[in-house]
Design an enzyme around this catalytic site. Sequence first.
Site, mmCIF file in Angstrom:
data_model
loop_
_atom_site.group_PDB
_atom_site.id
_atom_site.type_symbol
_atom_site.label_atom_id
_atom_site.label_comp_id
_atom_site.label_asym_id
_atom_site.label_seq_id
_atom_site.Cartn_x
_atom_site.Cartn_y
_atom_site.Cartn_z
ATOM 1 N N TYR A 187 -2.349 -0.647 10.458
ATOM 2 C CA TYR A 187 -2.270 -0.866 9.014
ATOM 3 C C TYR A 187 -0.936 -0.368 8.458
ATOM 4 C CZ TYR A 187 -3.810 -0.993 4.132
ATOM 5 O OH TYR A 187 -3.932 -1.266 2.789
ATOM 6 N N SER A 214 0.866 -1.185 0.000
ATOM 7 C CA SER A 214 0.000 0.000 0.000
ATOM 8 C C SER A 214 0.895 1.224 0.000
ATOM 9 C CB SER A 214 -0.891 -0.011 1.242
ATOM 10 O OG SER A 214 -1.520 1.249 1.447
#
Length: 239
Positions: free
Chosen positions: A155, A142
């Site tokens: 995350y 990501s």
Amino acid sequence: MLSLKGKACIVTGASSGIGLAIARRLAQEGVKLCLVARSEDKLRAIADDLRNDGEKPLIAPADVAQEEPVRRAVQSAVSAFGGVDILVNSAGSVYFTPIGETALEQWDQVVDSNLKGVFLCCRQVVPHMLERGRGDIVNIASIAAHQGFENSTAYCAAKHGVLGFSRALALEVRKQGLRVITVSPGSVDTPLWDPMEWTPDRAKMLRPEDVAESVVATLTISSTAAVDEIVVMPQEGVL
């Protein structure tokens, strides 16, 4: 450009979002698929939809954060296909909560699904690839692997870990014929956003198919080259 037709691939997180889009795109290339996700019912429906020349993808219901189910899934693919040419680690989850409100269970779920799962899958697949002297591993990270985002400590930590893991693994195996690729997308319009109270403008996000095209591009590059990482962003950048 390399052909992917007939290659054998395991895709995790294949029941929705980016993983499903990657599976669909690889099926179009004639890849033999083993689909991994927790929901067997969803995997069966997807396998029926992705039937290639009368041949359905193999399904292997598993939680990628659990060692034994991952081992069984990889062994199923090796037994069915004679080996694994490609591993795509796309499983993951996310919570957007301030650190003081992040429960230990939430932290563990995010880190386990995004990072521990990558480790467990690679630990099972890499020895098979090394025996054959070839293979491609694609880890979906990501933009959060490169920068921090508010209320996303678990995350961001997990995705930074995926990038670091991928870089280290690439150095470990590249001289033995394996390529390790990290694909780091910006915001992608997937069902992960559905339960969120606030999201960026989803119309401006990447589509899962954009990420899938990037994966295929990295896999089909000449065998004399390797793409270590590709960052794919919405046209307007970070949303």
